[in-house]
Design a protein around this motif. Sequence first.
Motif, mmCIF file in Angstrom:
data_model
loop_
_atom_site.group_PDB
_atom_site.id
_atom_site.type_symbol
_atom_site.label_atom_id
_atom_site.label_comp_id
_atom_site.label_asym_id
_atom_site.label_seq_id
_atom_site.Cartn_x
_atom_site.Cartn_y
_atom_site.Cartn_z
ATOM 1 N N ASN A 33 0.859 -1.177 0.000
ATOM 2 C CA ASN A 33 0.000 0.000 0.000
ATOM 3 C C ASN A 33 0.902 1.236 0.000
ATOM 4 O OD1 ASN A 33 -2.122 1.750 0.483
ATOM 5 N ND2 ASN A 33 -3.138 0.292 1.864
ATOM 6 N N ILE A 34 0.510 2.320 -0.665
ATOM 7 C CA ILE A 34 1.367 3.507 -0.691
ATOM 8 C C ILE A 34 0.500 4.765 -0.729
ATOM 9 C CG2 ILE A 34 1.570 3.667 -3.208
ATOM 10 C CD1 ILE A 34 4.574 4.295 -2.780
ATOM 11 N N TRP A 35 0.985 5.800 -0.042
ATOM 12 C CA TRP A 35 0.376 7.127 -0.132
ATOM 13 C C TRP A 35 1.319 8.011 -0.937
ATOM 14 C CZ3 TRP A 35 -0.843 8.103 5.783
ATOM 15 C CH2 TRP A 35 -1.788 7.155 6.210
ATOM 16 N N ILE A 36 0.747 8.916 -1.721
ATOM 17 C CA ILE A 36 1.587 9.826 -2.515
ATOM 18 C C ILE A 36 1.228 11.282 -2.181
ATOM 19 C CG2 ILE A 36 1.804 8.136 -4.374
ATOM 20 C CD1 ILE A 36 -0.155 9.869 -6.014
ATOM 21 N N SER A 37 2.214 12.185 -2.331
ATOM 22 C CA SER A 37 1.964 13.602 -2.076
ATOM 23 C C SER A 37 1.176 14.213 -3.221
ATOM 24 C CB SER A 37 3.283 14.350 -1.889
ATOM 25 O OG SER A 37 3.995 14.381 -3.114
ATOM 26 N N ASN A 38 0.489 15.318 -2.943
ATOM 27 C CA ASN A 38 -0.306 15.965 -3.990
ATOM 28 C C ASN A 38 0.567 16.498 -5.127
ATOM 29 O OD1 ASN A 38 0.858 18.004 -2.527
ATOM 30 N ND2 ASN A 38 -1.055 19.017 -1.951
ATOM 31 N N ASP A 39 1.870 16.789 -4.835
ATOM 32 C CA ASP A 39 2.783 17.217 -5.895
ATOM 33 C C ASP A 39 2.978 16.108 -6.926
ATOM 34 O OD1 ASP A 39 3.565 18.594 -3.269
ATOM 35 O OD2 ASP A 39 4.466 19.891 -4.780
ATOM 36 N N LEU A 40 3.144 14.887 -6.423
ATOM 37 C CA LEU A 40 3.364 13.751 -7.314
ATOM 38 C C LEU A 40 2.095 13.431 -8.094
ATOM 39 C CD1 LEU A 40 5.524 11.732 -8.124
ATOM 40 C CD2 LEU A 40 4.707 10.207 -6.331
ATOM 41 N N GLU A 41 0.955 13.605 -7.440
ATOM 42 C CA GLU A 41 -0.328 13.384 -8.118
ATOM 43 C C GLU A 41 -0.446 14.284 -9.345
ATOM 44 O OE1 GLU A 41 -5.089 13.812 -7.077
ATOM 45 O OE2 GLU A 41 -3.595 15.112 -6.143
ATOM 46 N N SER A 42 -0.064 15.556 -9.185
ATOM 47 C CA SER A 42 -0.179 16.497 -10.305
ATOM 48 C C SER A 42 0.902 16.276 -11.355
ATOM 49 C CB SER A 42 -0.122 17.934 -9.784
ATOM 50 O OG SER A 42 1.099 18.176 -9.109
ATOM 51 N N GLN A 43 2.107 15.870 -10.923
ATOM 52 C CA GLN A 43 3.211 15.691 -11.862
ATOM 53 C C GLN A 43 2.992 14.491 -12.786
ATOM 54 O OE1 GLN A 43 7.027 15.579 -9.876
ATOM 55 N NE2 GLN A 43 6.663 17.528 -8.819
ATOM 56 N N LEU A 44 2.475 13.379 -12.213
ATOM 57 C CA LEU A 44 2.318 12.155 -13.002
ATOM 58 C C LEU A 44 0.867 11.875 -13.389
ATOM 59 C CD1 LEU A 44 4.808 9.677 -11.263
ATOM 60 C CD2 LEU A 44 5.043 10.786 -13.480
ATOM 61 N N ALA A 45 -0.056 12.730 -12.922
ATOM 62 C CA ALA A 45 -1.478 12.547 -13.223
ATOM 63 C C ALA A 45 -1.958 11.154 -12.816
ATOM 64 C CB ALA A 45 -1.743 12.795 -14.708
ATOM 65 N N ILE A 46 -1.600 10.747 -11.608
ATOM 66 C CA ILE A 46 -2.058 9.457 -11.083
ATOM 67 C C ILE A 46 -2.912 9.712 -9.845
ATOM 68 C CG2 ILE A 46 -0.104 8.145 -11.965
ATOM 69 C CD1 ILE A 46 1.138 8.241 -9.195
#
Length: 854
Positions: A143-156
């Motif tokens: 399981n993994i949590w990602i930062s909102n920066d990474l969400e916007s950078q990779l569109a995941i």
Amino acid sequence: MKLLKLSLVEIIRSWKFSLSFILSLSLGLSGFLIIESYRDALRFTLNQNSKSLLSADIAVSARRLITPQELKQVRKIISDSAEDFLVPEMPYFEFMAMMTTSKGSRLVTVKGISDSYPYYGELGLRGGQKITENTPKDIKKKNIWISNDLESQLAIGIGEEVTLGKLKLKVSQIVDTDSSQTFRAALMVPAVYMYVQDVKATGLIQYGSTFNENYLYKFPQELSNREYLAKVQEKLYAALKDPAVRVSTPQTASEGSGRQLDYLFDFLGLVAIVALFLSCLGATYLFRLYLSRKYKQIAIYRTLGIYPGQIFVIYSFQVLILSALTLVPAIAFAQLFIPVFKNLLSTLTPFELKAIISQKTFLTCLGISLLGSFLSILPKLIGIQSLKPMKLFSEEKFSTEPSKTNLLLYIPLTLFYMGLSVMQANSWKVGLSFVGTIGGVMLLMVIIGLGLFKCLEGVSFIKRWYLKYSFLALSRKKGASMAVFVAIGLGALLINLLPQLKYSLQREFEIGTKTPSLFLFDIQDDQLEPLKNFVKSQGTALTAISPMIRSRILKINDEDYERKVETQTFKTREEEQEARSRNRGVNLSYRENLSESEELVEGEFFTTKYDAASNAPFGLSLEQRYADRMGIKMGDKVVFDIQGVELVGVVQSIRSVKWISFQPNFFILFQEGVLEEAPKTFIAAIPAMDLTKKNELRNALAVKYNNISSIDVTRLVDSTLKISDQMSWSLELMSLLALLSGYIVLFSIIRSHLETRYYEINMLKVFGGSFWKLTGYILNEYITLTLLASTLGVFFSVLVSYGISYYLFEGIFTLKLSTLITSVSLITMISAIVCFLASFKIFKSRPSDVLRAD
């Protein structure tokens, strides 16, 4: 009390002068109020959130796996310190790695956390949920949590699958805020959070990998105060001999977290000193002009039996009272600028800095105002005491300046600004260098200015009287002319300094064809050759391949190289850097020749391989600034510990390194023939390539070699420039404040000086001088002065920026002439407007008023 009353009466009677003095000094002082307010706000915010920043009371960490023996020592000391209380222990990993998704790959900061994370502070999840110590968490295996920066950078988003090392993980949450994050520069590498038990399963934690293993501890509330935790830290440091093992408390975490902003405030404080100096310069000139009008009154005081010492006290009281009153408009000016700085700093910090002018800040600025203005006026006050009443009543011109043999009176003022600069910069070297640079520039401006004024005496060939006499007036009023000349010149220097440095850096990155596209690290020994072939098959090559060996220094010149624990409150930046260097391990390398980004400064680089049969110490080459920081010199003997093996080397050369080249470089290089058999990893670079090809290669590398991390140098450069641009805006704003102080000096001096020429100007009207000719007479005088001053200031800004570039950025410098020309034009144009406004009242006066008064 009588002397104080006399002082107050004169201040009220001379209310125009008093207001001019207060206004001149207040703008420069407002800069100090702003900087000190934000320093206090930063310290308060970090102290309030210090445990959240660390997420614990004590953290033990190392850039390697902490050994069972070390962990046993830590647990014993922690348990003994808390007596019968069972102190919770939380393992925590942090490292950088490549994360791969169906939409590309990114370098991320991996945080391996457990169910109890964080002990203090919180993680803010999408949807508003706050994760604390006691909050149930859904971060389990795979399981993994990602930062909102990474969400916007990779569109995941949530539910998508990612690969980290050997593991495939599912995104279950988006993290919007993290209380342990303090500076937005760190967000250039976005964070992901995974279950700590999964970290080793990724295969990314192995020998030579770049990671931090941490153990976090939470003490009972009654034992979690700063003093007690500092004692526990001291015991742990005494037991853990390896400097690579770090022990952090909330206090040390807050100091480290605010370091970047501290550096910004250091330089803002230095610019504020220039603004204060310019304000003091204008206020000093006004007070001297004011005293020159009081000569007859002083003579009356003397004939009435008032002693010279009492006269000194009367005017000293006036200076101190006016300086104290300066804080009122200074606070008003500061309140205007504080919101602007707030908006600029908000882009650099995830938390809000609420700048409030505290009692401490108020008293500090009051002391600066009183002492600075008094020391500026002191030579004039002492000079007045030596005058005879008879001479004061005469019409003869004389000087009240101390003689050349009494120039010692200016030493206290010089020491005041030196001490202030050192305190603002938190560095003896930077503070004294700043004072030396500004002092040297001022001295040159005075010398050049006097030469220019002398040249203007030879303008008899000019036909138009109002132009000719305006030039002559500059050389006849050297005091007023020089005050304006220095004020505008220094303002022009500061306002052009940062844009010139920024332009030089940007041009270096734009035209730097040798800057690599990618920087690779954590390459294992057995991966090097296959990696070379793979990169070659992709149409490029692996360059600047450098082995990297982890080590620690045991001794220098037979003296133990001990961990440095600073206990004093005030530490210079140099002492902080030395402590950080001592409190960590070192990375070593070796190479046959110097790289293109290196240059020999002292000694000779290695010409042969080391002969182990000789039993002589092998050669070492050190980077220049690292050697200075650590106090290591040519010929010094250094003992290293590499995987339990002690090796002895001697410093044979000192190198300068152009770090901004982004090529693999090291503080310490070994002679070839010593480290070849040591366990090692490699770092390397890949040359410049177009964006599409670079992204394809990076994704392919992340899939085939999941343990190798790659830094996108282009993205890193862009992020660095963006952050430096945000930081420089605040510096430029403070520089603008210094320039505004120069304009207030200009306005005040023109107003005060024209009042002394009131009779002269009106007599010119009687003899036929029109409004526009008189306007040209005054404007030409001061426009010429400010044009010369701004041109010289801009010239010195080029010299100073070149010096800074040479020292800090390895000689990078590119001149942007258009900016400099625009700057000179704007400064001169604004000066003309200020001059016209300052003299308008005099121009509109009627000659009959003067004749009637006489």
